[in-house]
Design a protein around this motif. Structure first.
Motif, PDB file in Angstrom:
ATOM      1  N   ASP A 189       0.796  -1.231   0.000  1.00 42.04           N
ATOM      2  CA  ASP A 189       0.000   0.000   0.000  1.00 42.04           C
ATOM      3  C   ASP A 189       0.825   1.275   0.000  1.00 42.04           C
ATOM      4  O   ASP A 189       0.311   2.350   0.302  1.00 42.04           O
TER       5      ASP A 189
ATOM      6  N   GLN B 149       1.586  -3.130  -9.244  1.00 41.37           N
ATOM      7  CA  GLN B 149       0.341  -2.368  -9.089  1.00 41.37           C
ATOM      8  C   GLN B 149      -0.827  -3.176  -9.650  1.00 41.37           C
ATOM      9  O   GLN B 149      -0.784  -3.655 -10.779  1.00 41.37           O
TER      10      GLN B 149
ATOM     11  N   THR C 130       1.022  -1.929  -4.679  1.00 40.66           N
ATOM     12  CA  THR C 130       0.019  -0.874  -4.580  1.00 40.66           C
ATOM     13  C   THR C 130      -1.219  -1.271  -5.378  1.00 40.66           C
ATOM     14  O   THR C 130      -1.194  -2.222  -6.164  1.00 40.66           O
TER      15      THR C 130
END
Length: 327
Positions: free
Chosen positions: A123, A286, A135
């Motif tokens: 995160d 991501q 993320t």
């Protein structure tokens, strides 16, 4: 004959010893080859029905399907993230995970002290070479939450409560606002940053003010502060959208859906690569809608027909295809 029997008994004894040695060697190799993973959980720890619980599910899946061994630390026991991370390193974990952006400062401090140790930061993004960052595209999931909110609202006034005015939480707000305006350009979104992730009374107070101003749907990205807003929505007979995990159980008459981050999916995916290739991805991983990193929890409470679901699915596909700007 006696001599032959003694030789035969000796051969059998040697075979038994060799078999036992073989079994012992096999066990040693298995233990040595088992990958150990340690995780420093986010501030609330297990039972948060959010990040920590989701991460735990991902590690259990990795244990069951990939054969890893895992351990964990909670802030209530270690007092600091730094202490928990160091304990996990000293216990011989091959990979140490820091869960949540609030862990970043301590994780980077420890990562510099142990440059050969492999870390995962969930995160947030670190530039350190021994840290793999995971993320999520919160703006994509929040856009869908905005689309749904626009289909639900009757007043054309909606609210967003963020835990802090930081880049991560602003991604939630931006995606939500864009999703609302994609369906109802004239609708307004009242955005408030609480400055606190752990104050349910503050969340209830902010939500109450929004409802007094005719907002009839509120979306929270504020941890336990947001829980107060969900419960206030239930008390006022209006709707709310949870975050990170399915928060329906907090307010079963109000929570329409939640924008979930599939931390379990993300951790399993990265650890699978480590098990299969012996190395973690470098840089940042991501995950968005296309990778099942974010999405919406089941839709409840409100009437929801096939036409609305198809519309929501179309917006989702547009995002995946890059046809919609969510930031």
């Amino acid at each position: 004959m006696k001599q032959q029997r003694r030789i035969w008994h000796l051969v059998i004894a040697l075979l038994v010893i060799l078999m036992m040695t073989g079994c012992s060697t096999k066990e040693t190799v298995t233990k040595k080859d088992s990958i150990k993973v340690g995780i420093m959980l986010s501030d609330v720890g297990l039972g948060d029905q959010s990040f920590s619980d989701s991460a735990f599910r991902g590690l259990m899946k990795a244990r069951d399907e990939l054969g890893i061994i895992f351990d964990y630390r909670e802030l209530k026991d270690t007092k600091t993230y730094e202490q928990g991370l160091k304990e996990l390193i000293k216990d011989g974990n091959d990979v140490v995970i820091g869960l949540g952006f609030m862990v970043q400062e301590d994780l980077e401090k420890v990562a510099k002290q142990y440059p050969k140790q492999r870390f995962i930061l969930v995160d947030s993004v670190s530039d350190l070479p021994n840290v793999t960052s995971i993320t999520f595209k919160e703006d994509e999931g929040s856009f869908l939450a905005g689309v749904l909110a626009a289909l639900v609202t009757k007043t054309n006034r909606l609210g967003f409560i963020g835990g802090a005015d930081v880049p991560l939480i602003r991604k939630f707000a931006a995606g939500f606002e864009k999703g609302v305006h994609a369906v109802k350009p004239s609708a307004s979104v009242h955005i408030v940053y609480a400055g606190d992730f752990g104050n349910d009374k503050l969340g209830a107070q902010i939500a109450r003010e929004m409802f007094d101003q005719k907002s009839d749907v509120v979306y929270t990205a504020a941890g336990f502060t947001g829980v107060g807003a969900l419960r206030e929505a239930e008390a006022r007979g209006v709707y709310a959208i949870g975050v990170d995990s399915d928060q329906y159980f907090y307010a079963e008459k109000a929570v329409v859906t939640s924008m979930v981050k599939n931390v379990d999916v993300a951790l399993f995916r990265v650890l699978k690569q480590y098990v299969e290739k012996g190395e973690l991805p470098t840089g940042t991983v991501q995950l968005g809608l296309a990778e099942n990193g974010v999405g919406l929890a089941p839709i409840r409470v409100i009437p929801w027909d096939d036409q609305k679901q198809q519309l929501l699915e179309q917006w989702k596909q547009n995002i995946v295809d890059g046809k919609v700007a969510t930031k």
